[in-house]
Enzyme design. Structure first.
Site, PDB file in Angstrom:
ATOM      1  N   CYS A 276       0.821  -1.219   0.000  1.00 40.33           N
ATOM      2  CA  CYS A 276       0.000   0.000   0.000  1.00 40.33           C
ATOM      3  C   CYS A 276       0.856   1.272   0.000  1.00 40.33           C
ATOM      4  O   CYS A 276       0.597   2.164  -0.807  1.00 40.33           O
ATOM      5  CB  CYS A 276      -0.972   0.015   1.174  1.00 40.33           C
ATOM      6  SG  CYS A 276      -1.184  -1.540   2.015  1.00 40.33           S
ATOM      7  N   ARG A 305       6.634 -11.329   5.522  1.00 42.43           N
ATOM      8  CA  ARG A 305       6.042 -11.201   6.858  1.00 42.43           C
ATOM      9  C   ARG A 305       6.703 -12.195   7.806  1.00 42.43           C
ATOM     10  O   ARG A 305       6.918 -13.357   7.442  1.00 42.43           O
ATOM     11  CB  ARG A 305       4.530 -11.431   6.811  1.00 42.43           C
ATOM     12  CG  ARG A 305       3.838 -10.359   6.027  1.00 42.43           C
ATOM     13  CD  ARG A 305       2.327 -10.446   6.101  1.00 42.43           C
ATOM     14  NE  ARG A 305       1.757  -9.447   5.199  1.00 42.43           N
ATOM     15  CZ  ARG A 305       0.484  -9.336   4.892  1.00 42.43           C
ATOM     16  NH1 ARG A 305      -0.388 -10.171   5.445  1.00 42.43           N
ATOM     17  NH2 ARG A 305       0.065  -8.400   4.068  1.00 42.43           N
ATOM     18  N   GLN A 323       1.358 -11.219  -3.463  1.00 43.39           N
ATOM     19  CA  GLN A 323      -0.051 -10.824  -3.445  1.00 43.39           C
ATOM     20  C   GLN A 323      -0.561 -10.502  -4.844  1.00 43.39           C
ATOM     21  O   GLN A 323       0.157  -9.954  -5.666  1.00 43.39           O
ATOM     22  CB  GLN A 323      -0.242  -9.563  -2.595  1.00 43.39           C
ATOM     23  CG  GLN A 323      -0.288  -9.815  -1.111  1.00 43.39           C
ATOM     24  CD  GLN A 323      -0.932  -8.641  -0.367  1.00 43.39           C
ATOM     25  OE1 GLN A 323      -1.950  -8.089  -0.789  1.00 43.39           O
ATOM     26  NE2 GLN A 323      -0.340  -8.270   0.742  1.00 43.39           N
ATOM     27  N   ASP A 325      -2.414  -8.029  -5.668  1.00 48.25           N
ATOM     28  CA  ASP A 325      -2.825  -6.841  -4.915  1.00 48.25           C
ATOM     29  C   ASP A 325      -3.322  -5.720  -5.818  1.00 48.25           C
ATOM     30  O   ASP A 325      -2.930  -5.644  -6.990  1.00 48.25           O
ATOM     31  CB  ASP A 325      -1.608  -6.341  -4.113  1.00 48.25           C
ATOM     32  CG  ASP A 325      -2.011  -5.475  -2.948  1.00 48.25           C
ATOM     33  OD1 ASP A 325      -3.225  -5.342  -2.685  1.00 48.25           O
ATOM     34  OD2 ASP A 325      -1.106  -4.910  -2.291  1.00 48.25           O
ATOM     35  N   HIS A 327      -4.815  -1.365  -5.218  1.00 53.79           N
ATOM     36  CA  HIS A 327      -5.363  -0.292  -4.394  1.00 53.79           C
ATOM     37  C   HIS A 327      -6.200   0.606  -5.298  1.00 53.79           C
ATOM     38  O   HIS A 327      -5.708   1.075  -6.322  1.00 53.79           O
ATOM     39  CB  HIS A 327      -4.230   0.467  -3.706  1.00 53.79           C
ATOM     40  CG  HIS A 327      -3.517  -0.409  -2.721  1.00 53.79           C
ATOM     41  ND1 HIS A 327      -2.387  -1.123  -3.031  1.00 53.79           N
ATOM     42  CD2 HIS A 327      -3.839  -0.734  -1.438  1.00 53.79           C
ATOM     43  CE1 HIS A 327      -2.025  -1.846  -1.988  1.00 53.79           C
ATOM     44  NE2 HIS A 327      -2.887  -1.638  -0.997  1.00 53.79           N
ATOM     45  N   LYS A 411     -12.443  -4.982   7.001  1.00 55.37           N
ATOM     46  CA  LYS A 411     -12.241  -5.804   5.793  1.00 55.37           C
ATOM     47  C   LYS A 411     -13.460  -6.683   5.520  1.00 55.37           C
ATOM     48  O   LYS A 411     -14.167  -7.080   6.442  1.00 55.37           O
ATOM     49  CB  LYS A 411     -11.054  -6.764   5.990  1.00 55.37           C
ATOM     50  CG  LYS A 411      -9.795  -6.140   6.510  1.00 55.37           C
ATOM     51  CD  LYS A 411      -8.622  -7.100   6.395  1.00 55.37           C
ATOM     52  CE  LYS A 411      -8.578  -8.136   7.489  1.00 55.37           C
ATOM     53  NZ  LYS A 411      -7.583  -9.167   7.303  1.00 55.37           N
ATOM     54  N   HIS A 457      -8.348  -1.477  -0.527  1.00 52.40           N
ATOM     55  CA  HIS A 457      -7.277  -2.468  -0.734  1.00 52.40           C
ATOM     56  C   HIS A 457      -8.001  -3.758  -1.103  1.00 52.40           C
ATOM     57  O   HIS A 457      -8.963  -4.124  -0.434  1.00 52.40           O
ATOM     58  CB  HIS A 457      -6.501  -2.763   0.544  1.00 52.40           C
ATOM     59  CG  HIS A 457      -5.956  -1.579   1.263  1.00 52.40           C
ATOM     60  ND1 HIS A 457      -4.614  -1.457   1.550  1.00 52.40           N
ATOM     61  CD2 HIS A 457      -6.552  -0.482   1.795  1.00 52.40           C
ATOM     62  CE1 HIS A 457      -4.413  -0.341   2.241  1.00 52.40           C
ATOM     63  NE2 HIS A 457      -5.577   0.265   2.402  1.00 52.40           N
TER      64      HIS A 457
HETATM   65  C1  TSB Z   1      -4.975  -6.403  -0.009  1.00 55.86           C
HETATM   66  N1  TSB Z   1      -2.744  -4.235   2.131  1.00 55.86           N
HETATM   67  C2  TSB Z   1      -3.645  -5.303   1.856  1.00 55.86           C
HETATM   68  C3  TSB Z   1      -3.739  -5.549   0.364  1.00 55.86           C
HETATM   69  O1  TSB Z   1      -3.851  -4.330  -0.335  1.00 55.86           O
HETATM   70  C4  TSB Z   1      -3.130  -6.565   2.591  1.00 55.86           C
HETATM   71  O2  TSB Z   1      -1.938  -6.758   2.674  1.00 55.86           O
HETATM   72  N2  TSB Z   1      -4.056  -7.367   3.084  1.00 55.86           N
HETATM   73  S1  TSB Z   1      -3.780  -8.724   3.875  1.00 55.86           S
HETATM   74  O3  TSB Z   1      -2.863  -8.507   4.937  1.00 55.86           O
HETATM   75  O4  TSB Z   1      -5.052  -9.263   4.244  1.00 55.86           O
HETATM   76  O5  TSB Z   1      -3.103  -9.735   2.888  1.00 55.86           O
HETATM   77  C5  TSB Z   1      -3.722 -10.032   1.657  1.00 55.86           C
HETATM   78  C6  TSB Z   1      -3.916 -11.524   1.476  1.00 55.86           C
HETATM   79  O6  TSB Z   1      -2.671 -12.189   1.575  1.00 55.86           O
HETATM   80  C7  TSB Z   1      -4.772 -12.203   2.531  1.00 55.86           C
HETATM   81  O7  TSB Z   1      -6.121 -12.044   2.238  1.00 55.86           O
HETATM   82  C8  TSB Z   1      -4.326 -13.650   2.429  1.00 55.86           C
HETATM   83  O8  TSB Z   1      -5.044 -14.320   1.427  1.00 55.86           O
HETATM   84  C9  TSB Z   1      -2.884 -13.542   1.983  1.00 55.86           C
HETATM   85  N3  TSB Z   1      -1.893 -13.812   3.067  1.00 55.86           N
HETATM   86  C10 TSB Z   1      -1.725 -13.114   4.194  1.00 55.86           C
HETATM   87  N4  TSB Z   1      -0.721 -13.621   4.931  1.00 55.86           N
HETATM   88  C11 TSB Z   1      -0.225 -14.677   4.236  1.00 55.86           C
HETATM   89  C12 TSB Z   1       0.834 -15.620   4.461  1.00 55.86           C
HETATM   90  N5  TSB Z   1       1.602 -15.558   5.529  1.00 55.86           N
HETATM   91  N6  TSB Z   1       1.047 -16.587   3.532  1.00 55.86           N
HETATM   92  C13 TSB Z   1       0.287 -16.635   2.416  1.00 55.86           C
HETATM   93  N7  TSB Z   1      -0.700 -15.774   2.153  1.00 55.86           N
HETATM   94  C14 TSB Z   1      -0.967 -14.804   3.043  1.00 55.86           C
HETATM   95 ZN    ZN Z   2      -2.998  -2.609   0.811  1.00 58.21          ZN
END
Ligand code: TSB
Ligand code: ZN
Length: 583
Positions: A276, A305, A323, A325, A327, A411, A457
């Site tokens: 983001c 992460r 992702q 992803d 925005h 969300k 997002h």
């Molecule tokens: C959608 N900033 C937002 C983005 O713009 C975001 O990061 N959202 S999130 O934290 O929910 O992450 C997006 C998606 O990543 C989640 O819905 C999930 O499907 C996936 N995700 C999150 N953590 C993990 C992980 N550790 N391993 C695999 N997939 C993951």
């Molecule tokens: Zn985001």
């Protein structure tokens, strides 16, 4: 699959069975020292110190036999309440129990439960007699650090599960077996889709050529869809200065989930956990008029992460993910339409993949957690009610969960269940009034005044990692034709007579970008056919005299017994049609 912890009767029964396990272990290994034996969703476990000894499956059999014997004896289980002094005296040979007693609040009633020659410190409740615990199964044994701390000693953790009747137990074990077969980690290994390695580290998976092919197709699929819907894709760096995350608020609210800072000279860099902030800067880079909005910035973006090493799981939960992803920068009057569009895109994608087992969750903040969530009641209430309104108007069933929001806003999460029963988020759509504020994003409204956009997002496939894990479990590795790493496997009946024509078929299909393999090994036809099935290849083509003489191909579809015949031309046409339609 049933969640034992959620069922009151089964919780008590499983807890009692953990005591029965401890009693049996004490009989067979008199020096054993016990820590805790809680009930978990899968049944129960007990953490036991056996010195340097590591239990084997044979040991589990022996323990199981002893448990059966004890259960048959049918001793009553009775409760006693004792003073702290007495508890310390009774458990003086069990250092772990002494630890537990010392950590109990001063005013807590200390109770213990006894069956025959065995007493355990326990809050209870328990079933009346060990007889009730006879329908159990010990599932596995693994190492577990005392108190979960890797600096401590490794204890032996024995897992088990218990039911009231043998039928219930058998049914449950059959479901477990099925889940094991469907587990994406097993299929991923069998079909050479991805691998991990201890030299790379936990939660860091390598996509092998077969898996990479599936991923490439998924990337193309979703990007094509997004381009048609007016998204613009970008590439941004995987690193940024810590300052960026101080501006965005990640530094204060998301630091626990980030890898530590890299410091060099007078720079401080960090691996990004989300995209983001980069996308906010791209929006801010230009002036925007109200007529330009919505602006949809998409990226297939790697993120990092710091997931706990105990929580990572195959591709489902990783430390480096990619992702799907985007925005969306929208005017306040566009929120409803854009969120609806995102929800509809999610539903369309689920239809394409035949995903039917999912639940919409409206993820709200926890008002009391001021550390995680920024403090602005009005903003939160507005964002939460906007999302609730869209779901209600679209007629979508959903449930609400407090404390599951992102730090910047509520969300809409789509929850799915993995084969082994994890409840995880696949797709997500999030409403954010905060980051536009923190980055001071603006557009010029109809009156020539500066106005604040709102950010949505969204990740439709979530991450390619988690989506792949889910897809593997849904299809059991039998991907549809358009996704299959190998789409056609050609087997000549006899290399001497049929190889030339088989090569011609292969070349013709490969020229059309169909992923085709020729199996010209000197193995029996039936063996090669079986292997083609076990690799879950959609089309197995068999080339013999008839096919060679008539410019035909005979093929067998995955999972089918019949053989069909088509001219080579028609076969090629049919494949291309199916691939194009992503059927
Ligand atoms: C959608 N900033 C937002 C983005 O713009 C975001 O990061 N959202 S999130 O934290 O929910 O992450 C997006 C998606 O990543 C989640 O819905 C999930 O499907 C996936 N995700 C999150 N953590 C993990 C992980 N550790 N391993 C695999 N997939 C993951
Ligand atoms: Zn985001």
């Amino acid at each position: 699959m049933i969640d034992i912890k959620e069922d009151e009767r089964l919780s008590v029964l499983n807890h009692s069975c953990a005591h029965l396990l401890a009693q049996a272990v004490k009989h067979l290994y008199p020096n054993a020292k016990f820590w805790v034996g809680p009930v978990i969703s899968e049944g129960f476990y007990y953490d036991i110190d056996l010195g340097d000894y590591t239990l084997t499956d044979d040991d589990l059999d022996k323990i199981s036999k002893e448990m059966k014997k004890l259960s048959k004896d049918g001793k009553r289980i009775y409760r006693e309440e004792i003073s702290r002094e007495e508890a310390l005296e009774r458990f003086k040979d069990d250092p772990y129990k002494i630890d537990i007693i010392n950590e109990l609040p001063k005013d807590e009633v200390i109770s213990c439960y006894t069956q025959g020659d065995f007493t355990d410190l326990c809050r209870g409740p328990h079933v009346d007699s060990v007889k009730e615990c006879k329908n159990f199964k010990l599932l596995k044994v693994s190492g577990a650090y005392y108190k979960g701390d890797s600096k401590n000693k490794v204890l032996q953790r024995i897992y088990g599960v218990c039911f009231d009747t043998k039928e219930d137990l058998d049914k449950h074990l059959a479901l477990l077996e099925e889940a094991k077969e469907r587990d994406h980690r097993k299929i991923g290994k069998d079909l050479d889709l991805f691998m991990g390695h201890e030299l790379v580290g936990p939660g860091l998976q390598m996509w092998l050529p077969n898996g990479a092919t599936v991923r490439y197709e998924l990337e193309k699929y979703i990007k094509d869809k997004e381009v048609k819907l007016g998204y613009n894709h970008v590439y941004t760096p995987y690193l940024a200065s810590t300052e960026l995350y101080k501006v965005s608020g990640h530094w204060d609210h998301y630091k626990e989930d980030m890898f530590p800072t890299m410091k060099m000279d007078n720079e401080e860099l960090v691996l990004r956990p989300m995209n983001c902030p980069h996308h906010m800067l791209i929006y801010k880079h230009k002036l925007h008029s109200y007529r330009d909005l919505p602006i949809r910035i998409g990226e297939l973006a790697p993120d990092f992460r710091y997931e706990a090493s105990g929580a990572v799981c195959g591709l489902e939960r990783v430390r480096q993910m990619c992702q799907n992803d985007a925005h969306l920068f929208v005017r306040p009057d566009q929120i409803k339409e854009e969120v609806s569009n995102v929800v509809n895109l999610i539903l369309e994608v689920y239809k394409d993949f035949n995903i039917t087992n999912y639940a919409f969750r409206l993820s709200l903040r926890d008002k009391n957690n001021t550390e995680k969530y920024f403090d602005d009641d009005e903003m939160w209430e507005k964002a939460e009610s906007e999302l609730r309104k869209v779901l209600t108007e679209l007629g979508i069933d959903f449930y609400e969960a407090e404390g599951e929001a992102a730090f910047y806003g509520p969300k809409l999460d789509v929850q799915i269940k993995s084969a082994i029963g994890h409840d995880v988020t696949l797709s997500t759509c999030q409403l954010d009034f905060l980051l536009p504020e923190r980055f001071d994003l603006t557009y010029i409204d109809e009156n020539g005044q500066k106005a604040r956009p709102v950010v949505i997002h969204r990740a439709i496939l979530g991450t390619f990692d988690r989506f792949m894990a889910f897809l593997i479990e849904e299809t059991k590795g039998a991907f549809p034709l358009w996704l299959s790493p190998i789409q056609v496997n050609i087997i000549p009946v006899n290399n001497e007579y049929h190889l030339k024509y088989a090569e011609k078929v292969m070349k013709k299909l490969a020229d059309k970008n169909i992923r085709v393999k020729l199996d010209d090994r000197d193995e029996k036809l039936s063996y090669k056919m079986r292997e083609s099935q076990s690799h879950k290849i959609p089309y197995t083509v068999i080339i013999g005299d008839k096919e060679k003489d008539n410019d035909n191909v005979s093929y067998r579809l995955f999972g089918h017994k019949e053989t069909e015949t088509l001219s080579l031309k028609e076969f090629e046409k049919e494949l291309l049609k199916q691939i194009k339609e992503r059927r």
